[in-house]
Design a protein around this motif. Structure first.
Motif, short mmCIF file in Angstrom:
data_model
loop_
_atom_site.label_atom_id
_atom_site.label_comp_id
_atom_site.label_asym_id
_atom_site.label_seq_id
_atom_site.Cartn_x
_atom_site.Cartn_y
_atom_site.Cartn_z
N VAL A 1 0.85 -0.90 -0.06
CA VAL A 1 -0.03 0.41 0.28
C VAL A 1 0.71 1.51 0.04
O VAL A 1 0.75 2.10 -0.57
N ALA A 2 1.93 1.00 1.03
CA ALA A 2 2.79 2.66 1.17
C ALA A 2 3.04 2.50 -0.54
O ALA A 2 3.72 3.97 -1.59
N SER A 3 4.03 1.08 -1.15
CA SER A 3 4.86 1.77 -2.52
C SER A 3 3.41 2.48 -3.99
O SER A 3 4.18 2.92 -4.68
N TYR A 4 2.12 1.87 -3.31
CA TYR A 4 1.21 2.44 -4.37
C TYR A 4 0.95 3.95 -4.39
O TYR A 4 0.99 4.74 -4.99
N ILE B 1 11.77 -2.34 4.65
CA ILE B 1 10.90 -2.56 5.06
C ILE B 1 11.59 -3.49 6.55
O ILE B 1 12.32 -4.47 6.15
N ILE B 2 10.66 -4.23 7.75
CA ILE B 2 11.42 -4.86 8.51
C ILE B 2 9.91 -5.39 9.16
O ILE B 2 8.91 -5.18 8.92
N ASP B 3 10.16 -6.18 9.70
CA ASP B 3 9.32 -7.33 10.11
C ASP B 3 8.92 -7.22 11.91
O ASP B 3 7.96 -7.85 12.53
N LYS B 4 9.29 -6.72 12.69
CA LYS B 4 9.19 -6.94 13.79
C LYS B 4 9.96 -5.53 14.25
O LYS B 4 11.36 -5.27 13.31
N ALA B 5 9.39 -4.65 15.09
CA ALA B 5 10.09 -2.76 15.57
C ALA B 5 11.22 -3.27 15.69
O ALA B 5 11.69 -2.63 16.19
N GLU B 6 11.87 -4.61 16.56
CA GLU B 6 13.36 -4.76 16.94
C GLU B 6 14.32 -4.19 16.17
O GLU B 6 15.07 -4.34 16.22
N ASP B 7 14.01 -4.41 14.69
CA ASP B 7 14.19 -4.42 13.53
C ASP B 7 14.77 -3.16 13.15
O ASP B 7 15.50 -2.79 12.60
N ALA B 8 13.95 -2.15 13.67
CA ALA B 8 14.05 -0.51 13.70
C ALA B 8 15.27 -0.24 13.26
O ALA B 8 16.29 0.16 14.61
N ASP C 1 -0.21 -8.93 5.68
CA ASP C 1 -0.08 -9.56 4.10
C ASP C 1 -0.64 -9.65 3.24
O ASP C 1 -0.60 -10.01 1.63
N GLU C 2 -1.91 -9.35 2.86
CA GLU C 2 -3.08 -9.50 2.55
C GLU C 2 -2.71 -8.50 1.32
O GLU C 2 -2.72 -7.58 2.09
N ALA D 1 -6.62 -0.06 8.43
CA ALA D 1 -6.10 0.88 9.12
C ALA D 1 -6.70 0.15 10.84
O ALA D 1 -5.21 0.57 11.81
N ARG D 2 -7.05 0.14 11.43
CA ARG D 2 -7.71 -1.51 12.48
C ARG D 2 -6.91 -2.65 12.29
O ARG D 2 -6.21 -2.51 13.50
N LYS D 3 -6.41 -3.12 11.38
CA LYS D 3 -5.37 -4.06 11.72
C LYS D 3 -3.28 -2.96 12.14
O LYS D 3 -3.28 -4.01 12.54
N ALA D 4 -3.56 -2.28 11.49
CA ALA D 4 -2.08 -1.69 12.08
C ALA D 4 -1.84 -1.16 13.32
O ALA D 4 -1.33 -1.51 14.13
#
Length: 354
Positions: free
Chosen positions: A46-49, A62-69, A81-82, A99-102
């Protein structure tokens, strides 16, 4: 906290609105990365769009978990991922769900302490991940702070909802937030009148609430008729105002907050802010959205966290009080409001003009 920059989580909001645009624009300035480490909770697809639709050259990691920021990067955490169909400018159930998933993922990470403060991009419905029963909706901008006693109520239901207990609860939260989140040592709070002219509710509800607050050590004044309070710029004399219902506070606030206002929840354990505007579907994808409110939401969240740290540290090891604090009564006389007696049938006004 000193070992790393403050981590700011930013949820992407309604995916058909201006959320990504104001986020990208807010972090166009490289100096923002000297201030904090951002983590966008959203969707890379969505961000790329949005990036392509807006013609922006913003880069994100792109990261998968906050610890990787990573510091110095605009980190984008994949919250789902949907596939999401993006229809810029059109509110849909799918965009609200995104929005709610985020928000849901941000809530999980908040409970784990993986970031420091949360900033929500605009969405249609409220979904505060740190919501607690005892809280206060606040609107803040330079020099203007307004709290709301009631929210999202039809006007006909407001009088019954405005009670002494509720006013005292909201004003107490307001007072505590002004002290801890904004570092105002002895805040003065103005209470707005419910009616266009002082009447029954002001005498039987608001005035008793003010008296009760005074006994609790809260400097509360009023009640002030709203058009007098804002029209005569009385807000310069106070650290905040407590409005009885939405429009009474929000309409003048948005008129005064020319540089972008911020909405927040006071009285909750987490620091959570959001721009004072909605998803703005009418301009979504057009590249004309103003990111000023988003920037101020980020700045406010960071300032609140720093203020809380500086406020809490001395309280952890308090020194014994060596003197007795004396309260001055000068402000009480200065800001006193006289509620006129009720009119009887014989008390016919000389003029029928408002």
């Amino acid at each position: 906290m000193e070992e790393r920059k403050i981590r700011v989580a930013v949820t992407h909001g309604d995916t058909n609105g201006i959320g990504y645009e104001v986020i990208f624009k807010a972090f166009e300035d490289p100096m923002m990365f000297d201030l904090c480490t951002p983590i966008i909770y959203g969707s890379p697809k969505v961000a790329s769009y949005h990036r392509k639709a807006l013609g922006m050259e913003v880069q994100f990691t792109i990261i998968d978990k906050a610890e990787d920021a990573r510091e110095g990067r605009l980190n984008l955490l994949t919250t789902f991922d949907e596939e999401v169909k993006v229809e810029l400018g059109t509110p849909t159930a799918e965009s609200d769900t995104a929005a709610r998933k985020a928000i849901a993922r941000a809530k999980e990470d908040l409970q784990k302490g993986l970031y420091d403060v949360l900033v929500q991009a605009p969405m249609r419905s409220s979904a505060n991940p740190a919501k607690e029963e005892k809280s206060l909706t606040m609107m803040v901008s330079d020099g203007v702070r307004i709290g709301l006693v009631t929210t999202h109520l039809p006007l006909k239901d407001v009088p019954a909802a405005v009670t002494v207990e509720k006013i005292v609860d909201k004003a107490t939260i307001f007072h505590a937030s002004l002290r801890r989140d904004f570092r105002i040592s002895n805040p003065r709070i103005a209470l707005l009148a419910l009616n266009p002219q002082l009447g029954t509710e002001e005498e039987t509800v608001i005035q008793p609430a003010i008296e009760q607050l005074e006994k609790q050590g809260v400097q509360a004044f009023g009640p002030y008729v709203a058009d007098d309070y804002f029209g005569e710029k009385m807000y310069y004399d106070f650290d905040g105002a407590l409005a009885m219902y939405d429009d009474q506070g929000l309409v003048p606030f948005k008129t005064l907050a020319l540089d972008g206002g911020v909405k927040l929840k006071a009285g909750i354990s987490a620091v959570c802010t959001t721009p004072d505007h909605g998803p703005a579907f009418d301009i979504a994808g057009k590249g004309v959205a103003d990111a000023q409110s988003m920037r101020h939401a980020i700045y406010t969240a960071i300032d609140m966290l720093r203020h809380r740290i500086s406020y809490d540290e001395p309280l952890a090891h308090p020194l014994p009080k060596l003197y007795h604090e004396k309260r001055e009564d000068g402000d009480k006389a200065r800001f006193a409001v006289r509620i006129p007696p009720k009119k009887t049938e014989e008390s016919i006004p000389e003029s029928m003009e408002d």
